[in-house]
Enzyme design. Structure first.
Site, PDB file in Angstrom:
ATOM      1  N   ASN A 158     -32.602  36.475 -13.765  1.00  0.00           N
ATOM      2  CA  ASN A 158     -31.383  37.254 -14.016  1.00  0.00           C
ATOM      3  C   ASN A 158     -30.470  36.381 -14.871  1.00  0.00           C
ATOM      4  OD1 ASN A 158     -28.695  38.193 -13.893  1.00  0.00           O
ATOM      5  ND2 ASN A 158     -29.124  39.373 -12.045  1.00  0.00           N
ATOM      6  N   GLU A 218     -30.126  41.975 -15.948  1.00  0.00           N
ATOM      7  CA  GLU A 218     -28.722  41.906 -16.383  1.00  0.00           C
ATOM      8  C   GLU A 218     -28.602  41.402 -17.823  1.00  0.00           C
ATOM      9  OE1 GLU A 218     -25.124  41.749 -13.864  1.00  0.00           O
ATOM     10  OE2 GLU A 218     -26.322  40.384 -12.647  1.00  0.00           O
ATOM     11  N   ASP A 253     -34.320  40.595  -9.521  1.00  0.00           N
ATOM     12  CA  ASP A 253     -33.187  40.310  -8.647  1.00  0.00           C
ATOM     13  C   ASP A 253     -33.116  41.428  -7.622  1.00  0.00           C
ATOM     14  OD1 ASP A 253     -30.807  39.917  -7.377  1.00  0.00           O
ATOM     15  OD2 ASP A 253     -29.562  39.978  -9.183  1.00  0.00           O
ATOM     16  N   ASN A 279     -31.398  41.324  -4.821  1.00  0.00           N
ATOM     17  CA  ASN A 279     -30.133  41.314  -4.072  1.00  0.00           C
ATOM     18  C   ASN A 279     -30.372  41.443  -2.570  1.00  0.00           C
ATOM     19  OD1 ASN A 279     -27.758  40.832  -5.736  1.00  0.00           O
ATOM     20  ND2 ASN A 279     -28.288  42.721  -6.825  1.00  0.00           N
ATOM     21  N   ASP A 334     -34.087  36.336  -5.749  1.00  0.00           N
ATOM     22  CA  ASP A 334     -34.942  36.641  -6.903  1.00  0.00           C
ATOM     23  C   ASP A 334     -36.389  36.432  -6.469  1.00  0.00           C
ATOM     24  OD1 ASP A 334     -32.901  36.908  -9.304  1.00  0.00           O
ATOM     25  OD2 ASP A 334     -32.241  35.260  -8.005  1.00  0.00           O
ATOM     26  N   ASP A 357     -25.702  32.525 -13.095  1.00  0.00           N
ATOM     27  CA  ASP A 357     -25.590  32.167 -11.673  1.00  0.00           C
ATOM     28  C   ASP A 357     -26.949  32.261 -10.958  1.00  0.00           C
ATOM     29  OD1 ASP A 357     -25.320  34.900 -12.103  1.00  0.00           O
ATOM     30  OD2 ASP A 357     -23.713  35.182 -10.644  1.00  0.00           O
ATOM     31  N   HIS A 358     -27.990  32.710 -11.666  1.00  0.00           N
ATOM     32  CA  HIS A 358     -29.359  32.726 -11.141  1.00  0.00           C
ATOM     33  C   HIS A 358     -30.211  31.714 -11.907  1.00  0.00           C
ATOM     34  CE1 HIS A 358     -29.116  36.798  -9.086  1.00  0.00           C
ATOM     35  NE2 HIS A 358     -28.061  36.856  -9.876  1.00  0.00           N
TER      36      HIS A 358
END
Length: 260
Positions: A7, A34, A147, A149, A218, A250-251
């Site tokens: 991501n 994303e 991802d 989540n 992930d 951030d991933h």
DNA sequence: ATGGTCGTTTGACGA
């Protein structure tokens, strides 16, 4: 095959990093989430120059998923392949790469347990399971990654008590992962690593990365035939580091690699 | 254990 999910939290903001990462790790397949791009803004030529065919399913501004492959891209589908109403969000892309049916998924965040978006997340995961079953059998070579989540179990969050009242670790979300595992998918990173604290995402705020406060959300879920050929799985934590003028997502990328 | 951060954008909102 070396298959990676990442991501990137805006491909525009991360393009230089993605190019360098491709040249360093040379994956056969890279699934992105994303991208935050419309299809006509996707830098296909940049990746083509590095030897990758691409398929992007985007909408602009939010969401957006892609599959990059140097082992071919066949039968691409943007969105669910079930023939139902199109998802207004660009959250899943399918393609067959080197004989493996691959899905790049950006599962809805959920926002909070009492939010409508959480119900959307649960329904989205039901539809993913049905779409998978419609396109594939457990005997096929399949990788459903992205991802999610969702942290599959308490080893995958830094503070299970904190997440007891939040999204990402609820029983209902974890049951959706279990449904995919019961169908015949394997959480192949977890199969190779028993330890907790091995995360793929860290909040930008509060220096959480350096405090080791993250989550493993992930995932690469593969059929048994793929999992049995995987020799190495890793999170490239180094990619979560970097200077303010070339900030990380951030991933971090999550990689599986094996024979053939 | 929270947010104080990012990226979309130019005011919030989403993650």
């Amino acid at each position: 095959m070396r298959i990676v999910t990442w991501n990137v939290n805006s491909l525009n903001a991360r393009l230089g990093r993605v190019e360098r990462w491709l040249q360093t790790f040379e994956p056969d397949v890279l699934c992105l989430q994303e991208t935050k791009l419309a299809d006509d803004a996707f830098p296909a030529l940049t990746f083509e120059a590095l030897g990758y065919e691409t398929f992007h399913h985007g909408q602009g501004q939010w969401n957006g998923v892609a599959i990059l492959s140097r082992v071919g891209i066949e039968n691409p589908i943007g969105g669910f392949g079930d023939g139902g109403n199109p998802d207004p969000d660009a959250r899943i892309a399918w393609a067959t790469c080197g004989g493996v049916r691959v899905a790049s998924c950006y599962v809805p965040n959920g926002r909070s347990l009492d939010h409508e978006h959480y119900q959307y997340k649960l329904r989205w995961l039901d539809r993913l399971a049905a779409d998978l079953d419609g396109q594939c059998t457990p005997a096929d070579d399949v990788v459903v990654c992205g991802d999610f989540n969702i942290a599959p179990d308490d080893r995958d969050v830094y503070d299970p008590a904190k997440f007891a009242t939040e999204t990402h670790a609820s029983a209902a979300e974890r049951e959706k992962i279990q449904t995919l595992l019961d169908w015949g998918l394997v959480d192949v990173f977890r199969e190779h690593h028993d330890d907790g604290g091995l995360y793929s995402w860290w909040d930008y705020r509060g220096g959480n990365f350096h405090k080791k406060l993250g989550m493993r959300i992930d995932l690469l879920l593969t059929t048994r035939s793929v999992a049995d050929r995987v020799a190495v799985t890793l999170v490239d934590r180094n990619e979560r580091k970097g200077p303010k003028d070339d900030p990380p997502s951030d991933h971090a990328p999550v990689l599986i690699d094996g024979t053939r």
